[in-house]
Design an enzyme around this catalytic site. Structure first.
Site: not given
Ligand SMILES: NC(=O)c1ccc[n+]([C@@H]2O[C@H](COP(=O)([O-])OP(=O)(O)OC[C@H]3O[C@@H](n4cnc5c(N)ncnc54)[C@H](O)[C@@H]3O)[C@@H](O)[C@H]2O)c1
Ligand SMILES: [Zn+2]
Length: 376
Positions: A128, A150, A192, A234, A244, A248, A252, A255, A259, A271
């Site tokens: 929990r 999130k 971003e 942010k 949201e 907030r 988007n 986005h 998406h 992304h």
């Molecule tokens: N929670 C939220 O508010 C929120 C906001 C934006 C995006 N997201 C989510 O985030 C995700 C995308 O995140 P991302 O772009 O970080 O992608 P990711 O987590 O897939 O990382 C991208 C790649 O970089 C590699 N990597 C990470 N750090 C590294 C480093 N320091 N050196 C070398 N390689 C490294 C990872 O192994 C991976 O292959 C999506 O799932 C998206 O939905 C969430």
């Molecule tokens: Zn984004």
């Protein structure tokens, strides 16, 4: 910036925990043990990381915790968006049970947004809810995903469809880890940051443009300043509207189209690259609708191109396909698709009813998609 870097205090009165700090400083990953607040004080720490990040930084973080008298272990999972699943959530929670982690445990999410979302969802639901510390290692996760609480996983029908909003106890961001990040991923995060400028601060957008070379060279002080500025922006939106329902939604911007493009590329388009194109398309849409000041799309294009980000839809993608995907986006309400637009650079737009997203007919979107290179 002091020697200690930047600290952004995030206060969210109606959430748990109600406040926490984001520490942004070169070398801060080695200071995680001393930065841990009382809420994240635990009998044992489990560092959840993807395989690549576990190899680069996982072992040393575990060692650093252990040396500070904090029992810790590493839990590596495969990397990539396809791994952000309910199955992986089950596997990680099972592993915690097997390791005997109880309510006195704490999860440290070490990695990009995929790990932040997955490990965050695990922390929010395991027993929990146990405390979570975010140590984001991609630029995108630092200035976007790790702030706001999130968490969640994807389902075969869409991204982020199962999850909860829950704040971490601490966020630690070390720009030095960005030196190993692939350039495309670095640019993804920069998109971003451009979005934060576009919705909240023309001055920030100008700073990003003039600091572009230093950011792309990964100068850690420039990156720390970028992250701190973005996190402030942010956080200001999230603080006003943690769940949201209103402001907030401004985050988007770009986005709805992004998406759709990501989904059509089967998530091969990073992304942030999709967001870059999405912002240009949505700014043009806003201009056409009379919501966005003329010239805003052009200004965004200029900054994004300077950062090496795409501004046109790659390949031959039918505009109708993009529209069909936007209709499946979570932000859709009734038959029209909702867009979070800008009024001008530095200012998000509100509808006449005061809504932070605006319903738009598909027909109005077709010409701007065509202009951005989609097939009609
Ligand atoms: N929670 C939220 O508010 C929120 C906001 C934006 C995006 N997201 C989510 O985030 C995700 C995308 O995140 P991302 O772009 O970080 O992608 P990711 O987590 O897939 O990382 C991208 C790649 O970089 C590699 N990597 C990470 N750090 C590294 C480093 N320091 N050196 C070398 N390689 C490294 C990872 O192994 C991976 O292959 C999506 O799932 C998206 O939905 C969430
Ligand atoms: Zn984004």
């Amino acid at each position: 910036m002091s020697n200690e870097g930047f600290r952004v205090h995030i206060a969210l009165p109606d959430t748990r925990p109600s406040e926490y700090e984001a520490v942004i400083a070169p070398g801060s990953i080695g200071r995680v043990p001393e930065l841990l607040p009382a809420e994240a004080s635990a009998d044992r720490y489990v560092v959840v990381a993807d395989a690549e990040v576990a190899r680069l930084y996982g072992e040393s973080l575990v060692r650093c915790l252990e040396e500070a008298g904090r029992p810790a272990s590493l839990l590596a999972v495969p990397s990539g968006e396809p791994e952000k699943t309910r199955a992986r959530w089950a596997e990680v929670t099972d592993a915690l049970v097997e390791r005997g982690v109880g309510r006195d445990g704490c999860i440290i999410a070490l990695g990009g947004g995929v790990i932040g979302d997955l490990a965050g969802f695990v922390a929010a639901t395991y027993m929990r809810g146990i405390p979570l510390v975010q140590v984001p290692t991609t630029l995108l996760a630092m200035l976007d995903a790790s702030v706001g609480g999130k968490t969640g996983v994807d389902t075969p029908l869409g991204k982020n469809l199962v999850g909860v909003v829950r704040q971490p106890a601490l966020v630690v961001m070390d720009p030095l880890v960005l030196r190993t990040l692939p350039l495309a991923e670095l640019r993804s995060g920069l998109a971003e940051a451009v979005k934060h400028g576009a919705i909240a601060s023309a001055g920030y957008l100008e700073w990003i443009e003039s600091t572009g070379d230093r950011l792309l060279e990964r100068q850690s002080n420039a990156l720390a300043e970028l992250i701190a500025w973005s996190v402030e922006i942010k956080a200001s939106f999230v603080t006003r509207d943690p769940e949201e329902h209103g402001p907030r939604k401004a985050l988007n911007f770009g986005h709805t189209i992004a998406h759709a493009l990501e989904s059509l590329s089967a998530y091969t388009l990073p992304h942030g690259h999709a967001v870059a194109i999405g912002m240009v398309v949505e700014a043009r849409l806003g201009e056409r609708l009379g919501v966005t000041r003329e010239g805003s799309a052009g200004r965004l294009e200029q900054v994004l191109e300077r950062l090496g980000l795409p501004v046109r839809i790659p390949g031959s993608v039918p505009a109708r396909e993009i529209l069909a995907r936007t209709a499946r986006d979570k932000k859709v309400r009734r038959a029209r698709t909702r867009y979070s637009l800008i009024a001008e650079i530095g200012q998000s737009a509100r509808s006449e009813q005061g809504d932070w997203s605006i319903a738009v007919d598909a027909d109005a979107v077709l010409p701007v998609l065509a202009e951005a290179g989609a097939d009609v």
